[in-house]
Design a protein around this motif. Structure first.
Motif, PDB file in Angstrom:
ATOM      1  N   ARG A   1       5.486   6.831 -24.196  1.00 20.06           N
ATOM      2  CA  ARG A   1       5.639   7.898 -23.194  1.00 20.06           C
ATOM      3  C   ARG A   1       4.632   7.741 -22.058  1.00 20.06           C
ATOM      4  NH1 ARG A   1       8.954  12.109 -24.948  1.00 20.06           N
ATOM      5  NH2 ARG A   1       9.152  12.289 -27.190  1.00 20.06           N
ATOM      6  N   LYS A   2       3.384   7.449 -22.401  1.00 15.40           N
ATOM      7  CA  LYS A   2       2.345   7.283 -21.378  1.00 15.40           C
ATOM      8  C   LYS A   2       2.658   6.103 -20.467  1.00 15.40           C
ATOM      9  CE  LYS A   2      -1.324   9.344 -24.116  1.00 15.40           C
ATOM     10  NZ  LYS A   2      -2.495   9.089 -24.957  1.00 15.40           N
ATOM     11  N   ALA A   3       3.128   5.006 -21.036  1.00 23.37           N
ATOM     12  CA  ALA A   3       3.435   3.818 -20.239  1.00 23.37           C
ATOM     13  C   ALA A   3       4.610   4.066 -19.301  1.00 23.37           C
ATOM     14  CB  ALA A   3       3.736   2.636 -21.151  1.00 23.37           C
TER      15      ALA A   3
ATOM     16  N   THR B   1       5.498   6.987 -18.013  1.00 24.49           N
ATOM     17  CA  THR B   1       5.229   8.051 -17.054  1.00 24.49           C
ATOM     18  C   THR B   1       5.073   7.458 -15.658  1.00 24.49           C
ATOM     19  OG1 THR B   1       4.137   9.405 -18.716  1.00 24.49           O
ATOM     20  CG2 THR B   1       3.627   9.901 -16.421  1.00 24.49           C
TER      21      THR B   1
ATOM     22  N   ASP C   1       3.850   8.060 -28.470  1.00 24.31           N
ATOM     23  CA  ASP C   1       2.959   8.602 -27.433  1.00 24.31           C
ATOM     24  C   ASP C   1       2.530   7.514 -26.450  1.00 24.31           C
ATOM     25  OD1 ASP C   1       3.038  11.224 -28.298  1.00 24.31           O
ATOM     26  OD2 ASP C   1       1.264  11.021 -29.571  1.00 24.31           O
ATOM     27  N   GLU C   2       2.222   6.338 -26.966  1.00 23.42           N
ATOM     28  CA  GLU C   2       1.841   5.224 -26.099  1.00 23.42           C
ATOM     29  C   GLU C   2       3.008   4.831 -25.190  1.00 23.42           C
ATOM     30  OE1 GLU C   2       0.487   0.559 -26.432  1.00 23.42           O
ATOM     31  OE2 GLU C   2       0.180   1.849 -28.182  1.00 23.42           O
TER      32      GLU C   2
ATOM     33  N   PHE D   1       4.976  -1.114 -28.131  1.00 20.44           N
ATOM     34  CA  PHE D   1       4.020  -0.009 -28.194  1.00 20.44           C
ATOM     35  C   PHE D   1       3.685   0.310 -29.642  1.00 20.44           C
ATOM     36  CE2 PHE D   1       6.771   0.556 -24.486  1.00 20.44           C
ATOM     37  CZ  PHE D   1       5.828   0.479 -23.476  1.00 20.44           C
TER      38      PHE D   1
ATOM     39  N   THR E   1       7.347   5.813 -13.990  1.00 19.46           N
ATOM     40  CA  THR E   1       8.171   4.625 -13.745  1.00 19.46           C
ATOM     41  C   THR E   1       9.619   4.982 -13.438  1.00 19.46           C
ATOM     42  OG1 THR E   1       8.762   4.361 -16.078  1.00 19.46           O
ATOM     43  CG2 THR E   1       6.758   3.227 -15.309  1.00 19.46           C
TER      44      THR E   1
END
Length: 86
Positions: free
Chosen positions: A36-38, A40, A33-34, A29, A42
């Protein structure tokens, strides 16, 4: 051919060391932030202080998550009898 160094973030569980992978390769990543978004949705957890827990539900992982919780309050209102008193 140009060779360039890139800085990236990978995510691994703090309990078991398992690296987050999608499609059987370690995901890289650009920033937190990227990541965390990925993660989310899972089942993985990233805390505010950057602790990471994978989706495993075994007792070691649950104990690590429970350790993050604040202790149960033991407040007694003035004049209230304690639970163990009769």
């Amino acid at each position: 051919m140009t060779i360039a160094a890139h800085t990236c973030i990978t995510v691994a569980c703090d309990v078991c060391g398992y690296a987050y992978d999608e499609d059987e390769y370690t995901a890289h990543f650009a920033d937190l932030d990227e990541a965390r978004k990925a993660l989310t949705g899972t089942g993985w957890t990233i805390t505010a202080d950057r602790k990471v827990f994978c989706a495993s539900g075994d007792t070691d992982h649950q104990a690590a998550l429970d350790a993050l919780m604040p202790p149960e309050p033991t407040v007694q209102v003035p004049g209230q009898l304690a639970i163990d008193e009769t």
